[in-house]
Design a protein around this motif. Sequence first.
Motif, PDB file in Angstrom:
ATOM      1  N   GLY A  83       0.820  -1.085  -0.008  1.00  0.00           N
ATOM      2  CA  GLY A  83      -0.172   0.137  -0.108  1.00  0.00           C
ATOM      3  C   GLY A  83       0.883   1.312  -0.045  1.00  0.00           C
ATOM      4  O   GLY A  83       2.034   1.485   0.289  1.00  0.00           O
ATOM      5  N   HIS A  84       0.383   2.290  -0.489  1.00  0.00           N
ATOM      6  CA  HIS A  84       1.106   3.709  -0.551  1.00  0.00           C
ATOM      7  C   HIS A  84      -0.011   4.873  -0.399  1.00  0.00           C
ATOM      8  O   HIS A  84      -1.184   4.662  -1.036  1.00  0.00           O
ATOM      9  CB  HIS A  84       2.105   3.684  -1.417  1.00  0.00           C
ATOM     10  N   GLY A  85       0.490   5.863  -0.154  1.00  0.00           N
ATOM     11  CA  GLY A  85      -0.344   7.004  -0.173  1.00  0.00           C
ATOM     12  C   GLY A  85       0.393   8.264   0.379  1.00  0.00           C
ATOM     13  O   GLY A  85       1.676   8.182   0.651  1.00  0.00           O
ATOM     14  N   THR A  86      -0.187   9.380   0.237  1.00  0.00           N
ATOM     15  CA  THR A  86       0.474  10.719   0.398  1.00  0.00           C
ATOM     16  C   THR A  86       0.269  11.156   1.950  1.00  0.00           C
ATOM     17  O   THR A  86       0.686  11.833   2.571  1.00  0.00           O
ATOM     18  CB  THR A  86       0.250  11.808  -0.626  1.00  0.00           C
ATOM     19  N   THR A  87      -0.889  10.584   2.659  1.00  0.00           N
ATOM     20  CA  THR A  87      -1.144  10.757   3.921  1.00  0.00           C
ATOM     21  C   THR A  87      -1.371   9.278   4.836  1.00  0.00           C
ATOM     22  O   THR A  87      -1.516   8.366   3.983  1.00  0.00           O
ATOM     23  CB  THR A  87      -2.462  11.333   3.982  1.00  0.00           C
ATOM     24  N   THR A  88      -1.455   9.315   5.866  1.00  0.00           N
ATOM     25  CA  THR A  88      -1.818   8.136   6.575  1.00  0.00           C
ATOM     26  C   THR A  88      -2.963   7.632   6.233  1.00  0.00           C
ATOM     27  O   THR A  88      -3.116   6.323   6.185  1.00  0.00           O
ATOM     28  CB  THR A  88      -1.193   8.111   8.152  1.00  0.00           C
ATOM     29  N   ASP A  89      -3.954   8.489   6.039  1.00  0.00           N
ATOM     30  CA  ASP A  89      -5.155   7.895   5.673  1.00  0.00           C
ATOM     31  C   ASP A  89      -5.165   7.111   4.164  1.00  0.00           C
ATOM     32  O   ASP A  89      -5.922   6.200   4.068  1.00  0.00           O
ATOM     33  CB  ASP A  89      -6.361   8.997   5.723  1.00  0.00           C
ATOM     34  N   GLU A  90      -4.463   7.816   3.292  1.00  0.00           N
ATOM     35  CA  GLU A  90      -4.444   7.304   1.999  1.00  0.00           C
ATOM     36  C   GLU A  90      -3.597   5.825   2.195  1.00  0.00           C
ATOM     37  O   GLU A  90      -4.292   4.734   1.539  1.00  0.00           O
ATOM     38  CB  GLU A  90      -3.740   8.030   1.205  1.00  0.00           C
ATOM     39  N   LEU A  91      -2.656   5.816   2.997  1.00  0.00           N
ATOM     40  CA  LEU A  91      -1.913   4.464   3.031  1.00  0.00           C
ATOM     41  C   LEU A  91      -2.986   3.612   3.570  1.00  0.00           C
ATOM     42  O   LEU A  91      -3.069   2.452   3.203  1.00  0.00           O
ATOM     43  CB  LEU A  91      -0.759   4.865   3.910  1.00  0.00           C
ATOM     44  N   ARG A  92      -3.777   3.873   4.550  1.00  0.00           N
ATOM     45  CA  ARG A  92      -4.481   3.048   5.508  1.00  0.00           C
ATOM     46  C   ARG A  92      -5.376   2.379   4.389  1.00  0.00           C
ATOM     47  O   ARG A  92      -5.752   1.167   4.026  1.00  0.00           O
ATOM     48  CB  ARG A  92      -5.210   3.713   6.559  1.00  0.00           C
ATOM     49  N   PHE A 172       5.906  13.257   2.170  1.00  0.00           N
ATOM     50  CA  PHE A 172       5.381  13.287   0.938  1.00  0.00           C
ATOM     51  C   PHE A 172       4.462  12.254   0.497  1.00  0.00           C
ATOM     52  O   PHE A 172       3.613  12.068  -0.211  1.00  0.00           O
ATOM     53  CB  PHE A 172       6.323  13.973  -0.032  1.00  0.00           C
ATOM     54  N   HIS A 173       5.413  11.151   0.854  1.00  0.00           N
ATOM     55  CA  HIS A 173       5.028   9.610   0.258  1.00  0.00           C
ATOM     56  C   HIS A 173       5.223   8.837   1.692  1.00  0.00           C
ATOM     57  O   HIS A 173       6.138   8.895   2.146  1.00  0.00           O
ATOM     58  CB  HIS A 173       5.485   9.270  -0.739  1.00  0.00           C
ATOM     59  N   ILE A 174       4.240   7.812   1.677  1.00  0.00           N
ATOM     60  CA  ILE A 174       4.361   6.624   2.669  1.00  0.00           C
ATOM     61  C   ILE A 174       3.876   5.410   1.738  1.00  0.00           C
ATOM     62  O   ILE A 174       3.105   5.560   0.988  1.00  0.00           O
ATOM     63  CB  ILE A 174       3.357   6.826   3.848  1.00  0.00           C
ATOM     64  N   TYR A 175       5.016   4.433   2.179  1.00  0.00           N
ATOM     65  CA  TYR A 175       4.779   3.269   1.493  1.00  0.00           C
ATOM     66  C   TYR A 175       4.871   1.887   2.664  1.00  0.00           C
ATOM     67  O   TYR A 175       5.550   2.435   3.674  1.00  0.00           O
ATOM     68  CB  TYR A 175       6.100   2.886   0.630  1.00  0.00           C
ATOM     69  N   PHE A 176       4.126   1.003   2.321  1.00  0.00           N
ATOM     70  CA  PHE A 176       4.100  -0.132   3.199  1.00  0.00           C
ATOM     71  C   PHE A 176       4.414  -1.540   2.485  1.00  0.00           C
ATOM     72  O   PHE A 176       3.620  -1.542   1.389  1.00  0.00           O
ATOM     73  CB  PHE A 176       3.171  -0.420   4.249  1.00  0.00           C
ATOM     74  N   GLY A 177       5.301  -2.475   2.826  1.00  0.00           N
ATOM     75  CA  GLY A 177       5.636  -3.630   1.819  1.00  0.00           C
ATOM     76  C   GLY A 177       6.071  -4.626   2.571  1.00  0.00           C
ATOM     77  O   GLY A 177       6.688  -4.579   3.675  1.00  0.00           O
ATOM     78  N   ARG A 178       6.324  -5.655   1.993  1.00  0.00           N
ATOM     79  CA  ARG A 178       7.140  -6.865   2.395  1.00  0.00           C
ATOM     80  C   ARG A 178       8.423  -6.932   2.013  1.00  0.00           C
ATOM     81  O   ARG A 178       8.667  -6.800   0.934  1.00  0.00           O
ATOM     82  CB  ARG A 178       6.289  -8.147   2.237  1.00  0.00           C
ATOM     83  N   TRP A 179       9.445  -6.936   2.936  1.00  0.00           N
ATOM     84  CA  TRP A 179      10.666  -6.847   2.320  1.00  0.00           C
ATOM     85  C   TRP A 179      10.934  -8.058   1.384  1.00  0.00           C
ATOM     86  O   TRP A 179      10.836  -9.164   2.022  1.00  0.00           O
ATOM     87  CB  TRP A 179      11.794  -6.895   3.531  1.00  0.00           C
ATOM     88  N   ILE A 180      11.745  -7.862   0.418  1.00  0.00           N
ATOM     89  CA  ILE A 180      12.132  -9.084  -0.501  1.00  0.00           C
ATOM     90  C   ILE A 180      13.634  -9.670  -0.602  1.00  0.00           C
ATOM     91  O   ILE A 180      14.172 -10.698   0.023  1.00  0.00           O
ATOM     92  CB  ILE A 180      11.688  -9.105  -1.729  1.00  0.00           C
TER      93      ILE A 180
END
Length: 470
Positions: A83-92, A172-180
Amino acid sequence: MAAYCGRACRQYLLHLAHDNVDFRLPVQTEIKALLSLRNRPFDTSETFSEKSPFWQLNGLSEDDIRSVMSRTVCGKSSFELWGHGTTTDELRKSLLEYPAENMAPYLQQHSTYKINVYTFNKTLVFKDRIKKIDALDFLPFKGTVNLKDPEHIFCLLEDYGSDPNDIPEDPFHIYFGRWIADGQRELIRSYSVKKRHFIGNTSMDAGLSFIMANHAKVKADDLVYDPFVGTGSLLVACSHFGAYVCGTDIDYNTIHGIGKASRKNQKWRGPDENIRANLRQYGTDRLYVDVMVSDASKPLWRKTAQFDAIVTDPPYGIRESTRRTGSHKDIIKPPEDFSSGESHVPVSMAYHLSDIFADLLNFAARHLVLGGRLVYWLPIYRPEYCEEMVPLHPCLTLISNCEQTLSSHTSRRLITMEKTKEPEDSDRLSHLADPRFTPYQGHNSFREKYFSGVTKKNGKDAKATPRNKE
Ligand SMILES: C[S@@+](CC[C@H](N)C(=O)[O-])C[C@H]1O[C@@H](n2cnc3c(N)ncnc32)[C@H](O)[C@@H]1O
């Protein structure tokens, strides 16, 4: 924001190294080259931003990403982007839209995991990091936290821009992911020229040597040639990827590993300080073909000799002279005294930069296999540079051209070309007045321009970026 569409089209995020910000563009060529080694043509321009250390990649598989990471030195880490977004709400919102079946295998009850927080251009205190991790509690993690040796690692990555003097409150940007997987940044340390057995004044630093080998798509069992081999740094990098390597250099002392040492506190080169010993140091000497004393202006190869790649750093005349052998009628200076420890070249004459590059391109057009790559550095006087100056050849397609600044007025450009046609007689570049080549001739006085600029700035520029800084 991109919609997620299940297993078939997962998105991946690359975290790029940031130590060469003015030298970001090679990343694109490197990643593209590594993917094309897997026959994965890839349009990298879409999501790439020169300023950002993060790069979203679409249309690839996890195996593609692992394969890229097993070679890249420009990429630090890679993640399956959830997931990603420009705010925590967008990320969620974005995370809640991510298919549960894609997450499930990594969130199982008996698994162990940890979550890292990485912030770019901002330092967060421990308490704030924990808050950010706690805010992810809407994700269905069922496993147990294990900070030392988890099965799965997740990462929250925040981008606070690139201006250290203007750091925003929120990213400005927030990303969440699984490390590969991580990239091969470690090679920069383990192959550092500081710890190398045999070095010279212009030994190419390890990171750039690996980038060049990647741009050249060097792979196991290839035959790679460096016509200006010096101490063989580029051969070291290419042999790391399994290629057989050979080279030539006009300098007898360098090829034979004798004469004055380049290290401080050491006057003469010691026994066994040579290119073969460099490869032995890294366990690749079985891939050493040979090196020879030879002048690049008069190549010694038979017409049928073929190389998979030519990777080289020709002389610019700053720390090493640009010269070629002449005949007695060309004598411009008397033969040097061999016993003095100077290089021994019977008769030498100036080798203009434009001639060096015309010869190099003609040689590559003839001796590369079709699809083989030429990767080399082109010195540039910045006030006079325009793209048309980059030497072209009808048989070589320009793949990329990336600038690395040396000082306010000089730089070198990492040029990558691919052979796309077998040469005919009419394709040969002539050195003089060839309209395909003349624009670069203004740079023949690069040395004078380099030093005149340094003098103007009271020597400050000379210290700005050492040529082969590591
Ligand atoms: C920039 S250095 C290469 C450094 C090398 N990449 C390394 O890592 O040590 C350029 C080399 O070109 C060599 N050279 C200069 N003129 C040449 C010529 N006409 N033919 C072949 N080599 C030449 C110099 O002796 C020097 O070793």
